[in-house]
Scaffold this motif. Sequence first.
Motif, mmCIF file in Angstrom:
data_model
loop_
_atom_site.group_PDB
_atom_site.id
_atom_site.type_symbol
_atom_site.label_atom_id
_atom_site.label_comp_id
_atom_site.label_asym_id
_atom_site.label_seq_id
_atom_site.Cartn_x
_atom_site.Cartn_y
_atom_site.Cartn_z
ATOM 1 N N ASP A 1 4.286 -2.763 -6.166
ATOM 2 C CA ASP A 1 4.635 -2.776 -4.631
ATOM 3 C C ASP A 1 4.525 -1.480 -3.889
ATOM 4 N N LEU A 2 5.091 -0.464 -4.729
ATOM 5 C CA LEU A 2 5.152 0.860 -4.144
ATOM 6 C C LEU A 2 3.891 1.513 -3.848
ATOM 7 N N GLY B 1 1.783 -0.611 -1.390
ATOM 8 C CA GLY B 1 2.441 -0.500 -0.044
ATOM 9 C C GLY B 1 2.345 1.059 0.738
ATOM 10 N N LEU B 2 2.557 1.824 -0.078
ATOM 11 C CA LEU B 2 2.677 3.025 0.216
ATOM 12 C C LEU B 2 1.466 4.073 0.090
ATOM 13 N N LEU B 3 0.612 3.459 -0.937
ATOM 14 C CA LEU B 3 -0.585 4.413 -1.156
ATOM 15 C C LEU B 3 -1.831 4.040 -0.640
ATOM 16 N N GLY C 1 -1.852 10.736 -2.085
ATOM 17 C CA GLY C 1 -1.982 9.572 -1.606
ATOM 18 C C GLY C 1 -1.183 9.359 -0.704
ATOM 19 N N LEU C 2 0.235 9.754 -0.827
ATOM 20 C CA LEU C 2 1.153 9.366 -0.010
ATOM 21 C C LEU C 2 0.898 10.229 1.346
ATOM 22 N N LEU C 3 0.600 11.399 1.332
ATOM 23 C CA LEU C 3 0.454 12.215 2.321
ATOM 24 C C LEU C 3 -1.031 12.199 2.977
ATOM 25 N N MET C 4 -1.846 11.512 2.361
ATOM 26 C CA MET C 4 -3.219 11.332 2.691
ATOM 27 C C MET C 4 -3.851 12.482 2.962
#
Lengths: 159, 120
Positions: A19-20, A23-25, A73-76
Amino acid sequence: MTLVHSGPEPDVIEQIVQDLFSGLLGEMEALPYACPHDGSPLGVTASVSVTGGWSGHVVFSCGEEVGRHIAAGLLMSEPSDINDDDLSDAMGEVANVIGGNVKSVMPGPSKLSLPATVIGTANDRRPGAVETTRVELAWHDGPLVVSVWSAADNHSGEE
Amino acid sequence: MKILITDDSRVMRQIVVRTLRQAGYGDADVVEAGSGAEGVTMVSSEQPDIVLSDWNMPEMSGLDFLKNLRASGDNRPFGFVTSEGSPQMRELAEENGAAFLIAKPFTPEAFKAVLQPVIG
């Protein structure tokens, strides 16, 4: 007093991680998949502790390159643009999200600590704690390991 | 529309900004605070329409941040974005005047579902 070491089921942890990542990546990223880890030391480790109705530690580890991919990925951004502060922050957030969800499925009330990240091979022995759950996954061709440790102060309250 | 995002993690603040955009709030003016204490100051200086705050932060937790605002008579919409989404945490959030609690990991749909009734 009887020591009762308990932890979440592995499939609960795996679902939280899936899910993490989804959802976030973002949907463009592949999801982690189950993959045994050979036990070799991993380059980045982030952890949180839970104290209360259930006490223990939730530890997330991966190689440094994979960690930089996660942070990117989190920070694009690009993995090459990720500095150690970003890496530490991103890994800590991953541990925080997994730890918060573990806290929610274990007996409460309890408190969640702030995350701590170690860049470099960490000694993950935790005196007095027992590893109750271990999930070994892979992502971007590198291992991701989540381990949950039950602390020594989880007692049943009976002689 | 001005939104204050309070989280000690720069990475998570950035993810929340992105998710707000994906949820249809790309036109909002977003301001950021790195702690509950900074959040208190920025509510006063920036006068946001809504506050989104992490719960678990050093110095001043999100819950203490919310209590601080309510104690000063500030009743603007306040929602938590936190990794802890247990029924007990939701109850505690509501008891202290939070409009909602979004649990991490989240989706743009989750943001839209809770923000729409509050800020349209």
